[in-house]
Design an enzyme around this catalytic site. Sequence first.
Site, mmCIF file in Angstrom:
data_model
loop_
_atom_site.group_PDB
_atom_site.id
_atom_site.type_symbol
_atom_site.label_atom_id
_atom_site.label_comp_id
_atom_site.label_asym_id
_atom_site.label_seq_id
_atom_site.Cartn_x
_atom_site.Cartn_y
_atom_site.Cartn_z
ATOM 1 N N ASP A 1 57.237 15.319 30.866
ATOM 2 C CA ASP A 1 57.140 13.860 30.900
ATOM 3 C C ASP A 1 58.310 13.176 31.595
ATOM 4 O OD1 ASP A 1 56.126 11.227 29.958
ATOM 5 O OD2 ASP A 1 57.941 11.278 28.749
ATOM 6 N N GLU B 1 67.245 8.007 32.660
ATOM 7 C CA GLU B 1 66.162 8.988 32.508
ATOM 8 C C GLU B 1 64.985 8.619 33.409
ATOM 9 O OE1 GLU B 1 63.906 11.598 29.082
ATOM 10 O OE2 GLU B 1 64.677 9.626 28.532
#
Length: 504
Positions: free
Chosen positions: A83, A477
């Site tokens: 992910d 991120e």
Amino acid sequence: MVSIAIGFGIYVAIVKPKQEAAAVPGPPGTILKKYSDALNIAMQFFEIQKAGKLVNNPISWRGDSALHDGREAKLDLSMGLYDAGDLMKFGFPMAFTATVLSWSILEYGDQMKVVNQLEPAQASLKWITDFLINAHPSENVLYIQVGNPKTDHSCWTRPEDSNEKRPLTQVNTSAPGTEVAAETAAALASASLVFKTVDSTYSSSLLKHAKQLFTFANKHRGFYSKSIPEVQTYYNSTGYGDELLWAASWLYHATGENLYFDYVTGENGEEFGNFGSPTWFSWDNKLAGTQVLLSRVSFFGPDDIKNSNGLQKYRKTAEAVMCGLLPKSPTATSSRTDSGLIWVSEWNALQHPVASSFLALLFSDYMLSSRTATISCNGKNFAALDIRRFAVSQADYVLGSNPMEISYLVGYGNKYPEFIHHRGASIPADANVSCKAGFKWLESKDPNPNVATGALVGGPFLNESFIDSRNNSMQTEPTTYNSAYLVGLLSGLVTTSSVVTSFT
């Protein structure tokens, strides 16, 4: 669902982009090197995120991983994408990544092809859809997660070295998950169009699964985050109506069947469409995307349906979305930084400007290809080029035209984040570390030993500052769905050409 904030009488200056060539209908035109280079880089992040048995792997520091995923259910769930910076496979955002990537290919495949990115895009898409097909072993069962988030986030290790248990999570008739099943239906329906002329057998299989999943999602309605409370911490859904409309819209494009057109323009559209209230396009809320996608039908569809009242509600709301994005519009959103970047959330701040820009570029190209001169925003008219300029301004901000003078796309430009929150990038490829021992790499003061080329990081704070720290996951991120938006946006900017008028 987050509505666009309306700022009356507020003027937000955005630096006028240097390249303002309007799109023109026809085959791809002159290639703009800046966006071509950025697209080539952005595409590489999908390679970095791949799980499973890697074939012709171009990433030197990545290797095979997650080979036993799905074994407990006698399924092969080894493929798919991790992910973000962790080692989780979350089906909801992964499916959305596939849908947006499919849409990008369908609209801008010709542009991708002239810069040699079409086949890589198709291959990355298939890596996801192969996983999604295997995750749907029967009509009313869909595996939506591989791995335990709590366990995964208590470790810091490379995917190749991970030996933690990776349990499976499913939705079914007793534990329904309408939004994730519908999003997966959208992903497979849109992908069926991508592969229709490439592999008709595979395309038919994708469409079969898409239809079954939509029926399951619609018949057995329920929030997946209520059926499975532990997902609320990571990808909590705020509603499933948008996914039902989104999936039905893609199934209409894939099949041409009136069943799906009637679904979105009838009672379900009235119940879930939120017409007249612009929203932000995201992994959680697909309404703005649905409105733009169905606008395509109002621009290019058959005469007997393009002016239908139900369809026009989507078109008008899509126009309202565009009006909210344009800085000189009377209804311009005030959700911007001082330099003009759309800014809605501290976490993953770049999701909204990049997603909004992708939709804006599509809509401007729909206008251009249909010879639609302007849209009206409370009496003030704007042309396709005005909307395109907005998209360019956001893309250029991401690529370095910002107060920090940093490219938020890793690997692009002379200055980009070096401490991104990403396990594989942060640990040397020859360091075989265990779950807990790997945290020394999280805390390391040295830049990542491996460059996660193509990663689009979370982005700046509202004051436009950015702290390049591995522990600052809020800003550093990357995610796969951010990359999908960016690939679509850059593909549309690579040349001066516009979208196709039909997906088939």
